[in-house]
Design an enzyme around this catalytic site. Sequence first.
Site, PDB file in Angstrom:
ATOM      1  N   ASP A  37       0.811  -1.214   0.000  1.00 14.30           N
ATOM      2  CA  ASP A  37       0.000   0.000   0.000  1.00 14.30           C
ATOM      3  C   ASP A  37       0.845   1.266   0.000  1.00 14.30           C
ATOM      4  O   ASP A  37       2.067   1.230   0.182  1.00 14.30           O
ATOM      5  CB  ASP A  37      -0.933   0.012   1.212  1.00 14.30           C
ATOM      6  CG  ASP A  37      -2.080  -0.977   1.090  1.00 14.30           C
ATOM      7  OD1 ASP A  37      -2.380  -1.379  -0.047  1.00 14.30           O
ATOM      8  OD2 ASP A  37      -2.679  -1.334   2.126  1.00 14.30           O
ATOM      9  N   LYS A  59      -3.659   3.550  -2.436  1.00 10.84           N
ATOM     10  CA  LYS A  59      -4.857   4.368  -2.606  1.00 10.84           C
ATOM     11  C   LYS A  59      -4.681   5.667  -1.834  1.00 10.84           C
ATOM     12  O   LYS A  59      -4.065   5.703  -0.782  1.00 10.84           O
ATOM     13  CB  LYS A  59      -6.100   3.667  -2.066  1.00 10.84           C
ATOM     14  CG  LYS A  59      -6.445   2.323  -2.679  1.00 10.84           C
ATOM     15  CD  LYS A  59      -7.744   1.799  -2.085  1.00 10.84           C
ATOM     16  CE  LYS A  59      -8.124   0.440  -2.629  1.00 10.84           C
ATOM     17  NZ  LYS A  59      -7.292  -0.620  -2.025  1.00 10.84           N
ATOM     18  N   MET A 174      -8.103   8.855   8.850  1.00 12.15           N
ATOM     19  CA  MET A 174      -8.557   9.269   7.515  1.00 12.15           C
ATOM     20  C   MET A 174      -9.641  10.332   7.605  1.00 12.15           C
ATOM     21  O   MET A 174     -10.645  10.293   6.901  1.00 12.15           O
ATOM     22  CB  MET A 174      -9.064   8.060   6.716  1.00 12.15           C
ATOM     23  CG  MET A 174      -8.055   6.947   6.565  1.00 12.15           C
ATOM     24  SD  MET A 174      -8.757   5.451   5.835  1.00 12.15           S
ATOM     25  CE  MET A 174      -9.808   4.868   7.176  1.00 12.15           C
TER      26      MET A 174
END
Length: 289
Positions: A37, A59, A174
Amino acid sequence: MLHRGKVYLVGAGPGDPGLITVRGLHLLRQAEVVIYDRLVHPDLVAEAPADAVRIYVGKESGQHCMPQERINRLLVTSAQQGALVVRLKGGDPFVFGRGGEEAQTLVEGGIPFEVVPGVSSAVAVPAYAGIPLTHRKVASSFAVITGHEEAEKEESSLPWGELATAVDTLVVLMGVKSLPQIVRQLISAGRSPETPVALIRQGTTAEQSTIIGTLADIVAKAEAVKLAPPVVTVIGEVVRLREQLRWFAENMSIEEKSKGKRQKAKGKSQKGLRTADPGLNSESAIRIF
């Protein structure tokens, strides 16, 4: 004992490559395929054998180099071809890392797997900022929530009333884009506007920086410096302990960095994020087995 044709869901830890577990590092050094990631430190990716296939599937908000469904298929096809596969995920695979979804796919595909827990940024990043999530005299409970719920949801499924009044410390992962909504929900549900807040960017790394404020002013402070991910948000009285307990040598504050950038000549490019190698971001990349 390690097995080929098996997928190991490995937590890479919160950013500092030294915080990966012994088990995770051992598996990484034996891997034949590493699917990793965006927030995995490059030094960890380099720990894989020289001939291992490395596939970047990172991502970030609005930019996915590979859809999750394709990542799921890649895990299955890699294992079916007999590879020892390490799925290297930032933090812990089962804490907002879609590790559960990937494990379900492996079960459905008849692929054996193992989960190797990692040090979650939810606890490690506040610790590096000198903020304990609990303290006998200050906080006896904490909750970890996502600031990035599934886009298809018509409304938030988070119990804001309970989170605002029944939890001492709130950790948001996030949550940069949704910070105004989070603050509004908490205050509306009864949390004091004077509640301390910490925004910790790139925690546990040499680039770590922290903004301190309250629910009343933290949105304005974040917007003033154009705060960008990755950020861990800590909300609660434990934030006040930072002044006494901060131990990690951070860079200059985010506010100071922002001021310095404004003084530089316009147009100076910032160092970009690592991008995927198009030659590796496909199922065909693993057809060497």
